[in-house]
Design a protein around this motif. Structure first.
Motif, mmCIF file in Angstrom:
data_model
loop_
_atom_site.group_PDB
_atom_site.id
_atom_site.type_symbol
_atom_site.label_atom_id
_atom_site.label_comp_id
_atom_site.label_asym_id
_atom_site.label_seq_id
_atom_site.Cartn_x
_atom_site.Cartn_y
_atom_site.Cartn_z
ATOM 1 N N HIS A 3 101.868 -71.352 44.067
ATOM 2 C CA HIS A 3 102.321 -72.166 45.194
ATOM 3 C C HIS A 3 103.434 -73.083 44.702
ATOM 4 O O HIS A 3 103.302 -73.733 43.676
ATOM 5 N N ASP A 16 105.916 -67.778 47.591
ATOM 6 C CA ASP A 16 104.800 -67.697 48.520
ATOM 7 C C ASP A 16 104.723 -69.045 49.214
ATOM 8 O O ASP A 16 104.898 -70.081 48.590
ATOM 9 N N THR A 18 102.707 -71.716 51.956
ATOM 10 C CA THR A 18 101.529 -72.106 52.729
ATOM 11 C C THR A 18 101.951 -73.223 53.668
ATOM 12 O O THR A 18 102.574 -74.197 53.243
ATOM 13 N N THR A 65 104.876 -64.038 50.868
ATOM 14 C CA THR A 65 103.590 -64.126 51.552
ATOM 15 C C THR A 65 103.555 -65.490 52.229
ATOM 16 O O THR A 65 103.801 -66.513 51.581
ATOM 17 N N LYS A 67 101.177 -68.048 54.332
ATOM 18 C CA LYS A 67 99.806 -68.348 54.719
ATOM 19 C C LYS A 67 99.821 -69.510 55.700
ATOM 20 O O LYS A 67 100.322 -70.589 55.386
ATOM 21 N N THR A 69 97.490 -72.064 57.677
ATOM 22 C CA THR A 69 96.123 -72.567 57.610
ATOM 23 C C THR A 69 95.570 -72.872 59.000
ATOM 24 O O THR A 69 94.405 -73.205 59.146
ATOM 25 N N GLY A 91 100.748 -58.985 59.652
ATOM 26 C CA GLY A 91 99.774 -60.063 59.579
ATOM 27 C C GLY A 91 98.729 -59.950 60.648
ATOM 28 O O GLY A 91 98.624 -58.916 61.316
ATOM 29 N N GLN A 114 96.329 -67.966 62.786
ATOM 30 C CA GLN A 114 95.988 -68.398 61.432
ATOM 31 C C GLN A 114 95.796 -67.162 60.563
ATOM 32 O O GLN A 114 95.285 -66.144 61.025
ATOM 33 N N GLY A 115 96.243 -67.243 59.324
ATOM 34 C CA GLY A 115 96.046 -66.121 58.416
ATOM 35 C C GLY A 115 97.222 -65.916 57.488
ATOM 36 O O GLY A 115 98.111 -66.755 57.387
ATOM 37 N N THR A 116 97.215 -64.769 56.809
ATOM 38 C CA THR A 116 98.239 -64.465 55.812
ATOM 39 C C THR A 116 99.155 -63.356 56.315
ATOM 40 O O THR A 116 98.686 -62.329 56.804
ATOM 41 N N TYR A 117 100.448 -63.578 56.178
ATOM 42 C CA TYR A 117 101.478 -62.643 56.630
ATOM 43 C C TYR A 117 102.289 -62.163 55.437
ATOM 44 O O TYR A 117 102.634 -62.952 54.564
ATOM 45 N N GLN A 118 102.599 -60.876 55.421
ATOM 46 C CA GLN A 118 103.483 -60.312 54.403
ATOM 47 C C GLN A 118 104.858 -60.140 55.040
ATOM 48 O O GLN A 118 104.966 -59.662 56.177
#
Length: 140
Positions: A3, A16, A18, A65, A67, A69, A91, A114-118
């Motif tokens: 991070h 990456d 967040t 990536t 993310k 929250t 995602g 909400q979540g993780t995206y490529q």
């Protein structure tokens, strides 16, 4: 996973990201090199999405990536580059591609779960690697 603390003067390359509900640095920027040897429609497994066509060439692995929250009612991801670039995002809720949101710069705008995206950033020419900045903002 690494991070980065984002310094506005030094956007990380292939960082990456967040993001919490209220991110203080808006727009948030990360840099990278677009392109690769894999056709974008192979990564997406379709040549068309609700946000546009999947064109150009990308790397096998995502460039970034992202993310989230929490859910965002509005978020805009836009690639800024002197070259003509493309974008693929995978995602929660699906896959999205885009070619020309603003001039030749691709982007994806809207509600984000909400979540993780490529995120992949592509070039039109196979094996053409071009510098870009990915800008993320809540400002409409």
């Amino acid at each position: 996973m690494i991070h980065h603390l984002v310094n506005p003067e030094e956007a990380p390359i292939f960082g990456d990201i967040t993001i919490n509900q209220q991110f203080s640095l808006d727009p948030l920027k990360v840099r990278g090199m677009s392109g690769g040897s894999v056709p974008a429609n192979k990564v997406n497994r379709a040549s068309e999405t609700s946000t546009g066509s999947c064109s150009g060439f990308v790397d096998k692995m995502p460039d970034h990536t992202l993310k989230l929250t929490s859910k965002f009612d509005y978020l805009k991801l836009q690639v800024e580059s002197p070259a003509d670039t493309t974008i693929i995002i995978k995602g929660p809720g699906g896959n999205w591609c885009n070619d020309d949101l603003d001039g030749r710069n691709p982007g994806i705008v809207g509600e984000w779960l909400q979540g993780t995206y490529q995120i992949w950033v592509g070039s039109y020419g196979k094996g053409k690697y071009l510098p870009y900045t990915l800008k993320i903002t809540e400002v409409k």
